[in-house]
Design a protein around this motif. Structure first.
Motif, PDB file in Angstrom:
ATOM      1  N   GLU A  74      -5.160   7.976   0.317  1.00 39.17           N
ATOM      2  CA  GLU A  74      -4.399   6.997   0.232  1.00 39.17           C
ATOM      3  C   GLU A  74      -5.022   6.175  -0.433  1.00 39.17           C
ATOM      4  O   GLU A  74      -5.737   6.279  -0.970  1.00 39.17           O
ATOM      5  N   ILE A  75      -3.919   5.029  -0.812  1.00 37.23           N
ATOM      6  CA  ILE A  75      -5.273   4.013  -1.883  1.00 37.23           C
ATOM      7  C   ILE A  75      -5.262   2.587  -0.704  1.00 37.23           C
ATOM      8  O   ILE A  75      -3.369   1.867  -0.972  1.00 37.23           O
ATOM      9  N   THR A  76      -5.613   2.151  -0.004  1.00 40.48           N
ATOM     10  CA  THR A  76      -5.893   0.909   0.074  1.00 40.48           C
ATOM     11  C   THR A  76      -6.703  -0.602  -0.918  1.00 40.48           C
ATOM     12  O   THR A  76      -7.193  -0.118  -1.362  1.00 40.48           O
ATOM     13  N   ASP A  96       1.439  -1.208   0.066  1.00 34.29           N
ATOM     14  CA  ASP A  96      -0.216  -0.042  -0.192  1.00 34.29           C
ATOM     15  C   ASP A  96       1.004   1.397  -0.345  1.00 34.29           C
ATOM     16  O   ASP A  96       0.668   2.001  -0.755  1.00 34.29           O
ATOM     17  N   ASP A  97       1.531   1.249   0.616  1.00 33.85           N
ATOM     18  CA  ASP A  97       2.532   2.786   0.922  1.00 33.85           C
ATOM     19  C   ASP A  97       3.491   2.663  -0.662  1.00 33.85           C
ATOM     20  O   ASP A  97       3.658   4.034  -0.821  1.00 33.85           O
ATOM     21  N   SER A 124       1.771   7.130  -7.088  1.00 39.11           N
ATOM     22  CA  SER A 124       0.662   7.816  -7.403  1.00 39.11           C
ATOM     23  C   SER A 124       0.545   9.224  -6.784  1.00 39.11           C
ATOM     24  O   SER A 124       0.497   9.999  -7.692  1.00 39.11           O
ATOM     25  N   LYS A 125       0.842   9.523  -5.703  1.00 37.85           N
ATOM     26  CA  LYS A 125       1.522  10.709  -5.172  1.00 37.85           C
ATOM     27  C   LYS A 125       2.239  11.999  -6.282  1.00 37.85           C
ATOM     28  O   LYS A 125       2.125  12.614  -6.672  1.00 37.85           O
ATOM     29  N   ARG A 164       2.475   1.788  -3.620  1.00 38.98           N
ATOM     30  CA  ARG A 164       1.462   2.220  -4.648  1.00 38.98           C
ATOM     31  C   ARG A 164       0.680   3.858  -3.427  1.00 38.98           C
ATOM     32  O   ARG A 164       0.331   4.507  -4.463  1.00 38.98           O
ATOM     33  N   ASN A 165       1.078   4.240  -2.441  1.00 40.43           N
ATOM     34  CA  ASN A 165       0.430   5.329  -2.277  1.00 40.43           C
ATOM     35  C   ASN A 165       1.349   6.680  -2.985  1.00 40.43           C
ATOM     36  O   ASN A 165       1.371   7.765  -3.492  1.00 40.43           O
ATOM     37  N   ASN A 166       3.040   6.587  -2.482  1.00 37.39           N
ATOM     38  CA  ASN A 166       3.730   7.451  -2.817  1.00 37.39           C
ATOM     39  C   ASN A 166       3.811   7.215  -4.472  1.00 37.39           C
ATOM     40  O   ASN A 166       4.319   8.504  -4.707  1.00 37.39           O
TER      41      ASN A 166
END
Length: 436
Positions: free
Chosen positions: A189-191, A168-169, A175-176, A171-173
């Protein structure tokens, strides 16, 4: 394992030609073997949120990875480790997003990547217009949680299983970092969670549910809605300091209400369309308008107390007790002591002449002389003057009493106004802070 006649892409395509004819079946040697499909996406932009239609519009790059057991070759023999071929020549998993509401209008990518170990990579841009249950109660400090549910439309768990590739981390990083379009929305966030859901038959199917959390940027709404409303309420509050007996306070308040009404009409497009819940912002703006209208009504009452009632009659005793005796000391306006009686009325000379006039009227008739007639005329005039003075003093006391009641009522409503505004604003701010 495919055999190539020569180490060049043409020979590899000729070796793959028989496999292209099998694009309608799942690429496994044994049908009891399930196909493992990896599903991932990167969010490139948050295009908007439609509160009225309950839709979230995003732009993502979707990745599907699976293994084709019929497409394996030796890179040294065929001269290439990977190859791109048209998507329609291969079997592609029927992965859909359940929340999809409109057709994908993103540019089409017609090719997929095939690697020598049989791995197939299908990546393409997708403009996702998805349904989302929006909660706008805390607008504009709201956070929305929408979901993208990926699953197979036909195949069950025993035929195809889903999995993720990234944490998840990560994917979030990523994407941002690649986020190019956010506007008033920020990605939080995206979970993801993997679900095993029952189907209409006895079998089950797997679903990857991505939860996308976005937060609204409230700066525009604070500057354009909250601050002007607070300033106008402050102006309306300080208008209580205007002297009601010498300034037309009602005209000032009516102008303020008219201006605030026009302000709400102009800024109406910034407010969300309400659904099942009314946003706190709407409550706040309505409360500001109600307070201004209530302030105008208070001014009308005070004006009547100071100008209208004072000309009619004495104040009822219940009002004198409640307002003068009870509320007066609370707002530091105690009842004024009664003024001393007019010295003209209590003047001894006037009193003697008046008493002499009354005794002459009650005594037996005596021969009239000019002196007696002059004294009697003077007594009648003084008696009339005394009656007029007493009436004027009584009217002045009544008017003063009404004026004092008006001032006390104005002060009481002013204090109540301050307390109500303070409690209401603090409560709404705390609700906003706890929700965000």
């Amino acid at each position: 394992m495919l055999n190539c006649t020569s180490p060049n892409p043409t020979a590899l395509l000729q070796a793959l030609s028989p496999v292209f004819e099998l694009n309608s079946i799942r690429p496994v040697s044994n049908l009891s073997t399930h196909t493992m499909v990896s599903v991932e996406f990167i969010m490139f932009g948050i295009l908007g949120v439609d509160e009225k239609a309950q839709l979230l519009t995003t732009f993502i790059w979707q990745f599907l990875v699976w293994e084709n057991e019929f497409m394996r070759w030796d890179p040294e023999q065929c001269g290439s480790d990977w190859l791109t071929i048209p998507r329609e020549k291969l079997w592609v998993p029927d992965i859909v997003i359940n929340e999809f509401m409109e057709k994908n209008t993103a540019p089409s990518v017609p090719y997929v990547y095939i690697y020598s170990d049989g791995t197939v990579l299908d990546d393409q841009p997708v403009k996702v217009i998805s349904s989302c249950r929006l909660d706008i109660y805390l607008f504009p400090f709201d956070t929305q949680n929408c979901s993208f549910s990926f699953n197979s439309y036909i195949l069950k768990t025993n035929d195809m299983q889903l999995q993720t590739v990234w944490e998840d981390d990560f994917r979030n990083n990523i994407s941002k970092e690649v986020m190019t379009t956010m506007g008033e929305w920020q990605l939080v966030e995206i979970t993801v969670m993997k679900l095993e859901l029952p189907s209409s038959t006895q079998a089950t199917y797997q679903e990857l549910r991505y939860h996308v959390t976005v937060r609204r940027s409230p700066t525009m709404y604070v500057v354009n809605l909250l601050l002007p409303s607070c300033f106008l309420i402050a102006v309306d509050l300080f208008s209580f300091l205007l002297p009601p007996q010498s300034v037309d306070r009602s005209l000032f308040k009516m102008t303020l209400i008219l201006g605030y009404t026009m302000f709400l009409l102009i800024m109406n497009n910034l407010l969300p369309v309400t659904g099942n819940t009314i946003p706190l912002m709407n409550v706040f703006l309505s409360m500001c308008l109600v307070l201004m209208v209530g302030s105008l009504l208070e001014t009308i009452v005070i004006t009547n107390l100071l100008c209208g009632f004072a000309k009619n009659s004495a104040a009822p005793w219940i009002l004198r007790v409640v307002i003068l005796q009870f509320f007066g000391p609370l707002v530091l306006l105690p009842p004024k002591p009664k003024a001393k009686e007019d010295t003209v009325i209590k003047n001894p000379a006037v009193q003697v002449v008046t008493d002499s006039y009354k005794s002459l009227q009650q005594s037996a008739p005596v021969p009239r002389s000019k002196t007696v007639e002059a004294l009697q005329g003077l007594g009648r005039e003084l008696h009339q003057i005394r009656q007029q003075v007493e009436q004027q003093r009584s009217g002045c006391e009544t008017s003063e009493e009404w004026f004092q009641m008006g001032y006390i009522t104005d002060r009481v409503i002013f204090v109540t106004y301050i307390i109500f505004i303070s409690v209401s604003f603090i409560t709404i701010v705390i609700m906003w802070a706890q929700g965000s």
